[in-house]
Design a protein around this motif. Structure first.
Motif: not given
Length: 248
Positions: A56-58, A67, A98-99, A101-102
């Protein structure tokens, strides 16, 4: 006698209450952050970190999703790096991705740690889980575990904006560069797996299972928990020996 009985009763119950509160605190810690130390939670020199479910990112995912929240993982990595009692990190993955960038942020942090790190893919290390899986000093994958390698994707609503194509291309290059720099697969080989047609049903990408990930040069070795911990302890001892040689 009644006062004495009351005194002993109160004192006999107090340690049990403290112990219970301590146990409840540990359970809460495991449930909220999905982490602990081994084999004894306070005494071990190895910190265990799990990347489970969807990263889970933004954007906050629905509550029914399993998550791993990157804002929880980052302080754990910082704490493991600066804690002198922690000598190595064991990172266990079973993630669908998932995200982007994260996931890359976590992979960069793991790769930049000064302490030895060993990653272990159990079940799956898919999508953005691939860079995290190769970020350690040494990597393992279970014989039955799988890794899905595919292009970076955005939703159709975002792709309709021209600038998003450039963003998508640069993000994909970041993933490719990171994986090839931290594993034994070549850029051409990784792109071939990523852009392979017909390997996934009605899609583009490749599934690699266990030993195939090793043959492709993505993961170092097929193995499980025992091999991963043994390797991490070996790396810790090698680091200590190197420090002694430098001092001498």
């Amino acid at each position: 006698m009644r006062h004495n009985d009351s005194y002993y009763q109160q004192n006999s119950e107090k340690p049990q209450t403290d112990k219970q509160e301590k146990g409840d605190g540990i359970v809460d810690k495991i449930q909220q952050l999905g982490q602990t130390n081994i084999p004894q939670m306070e005494a071990s020199n190895i910190h265990v970190l799990t990347i489970i479910g969807q990263i889970e990112g933004h954007m906050q995912l629905p509550p029914q999703n399993k998550t791993t929240k990157y804002e929880h993982v980052i302080p754990q990595l910082v704490a493991a790096e600066q804690n002198p009692k922690i000598e190595g990190l064991l990172l266990i993955l079973n993630t669908v991705g998932g995200d982007v960038e994260a996931g890359l942020a976590l992979a960069e942090m793991v790769a930049s740690m000064s302490k030895p790190t060993v990653t272990l893919v159990l079940g799956g290390g898919h999508s953005i889980g691939v860079p995290i899986a190769v970020a350690g000093t040494y990597s393992y994958i279970a014989e039955s575990a799988t890794m899905t390698i595919h292009p970076v994707r955005l939703t159709g609503l975002v792709i309709g904006v021209p600038q998003s194509f450039e963003y998508l291309d640069k993000m994909q290059d970041r993933v490719i560069n990171f994986v090839t720099q931290h594993s034994n697969i070549s850029e051409e080989g990784f792109k071939e797996l990523m852009l392979s047609k017909g390997n996934l049903t009605r899609d583009i990408g490749t599934n690699v299972i266990g030993i195939d990930a090793v043959h492709e040069g993505i993961i170092n070795e097929v193995g499980g928990l025992g091999q991963a911990i043994k390797k991490l302890n070996d790396l810790i001892e090698e680091g200590k020996s190197h420090q002694k040689d430098v001092i001498q």
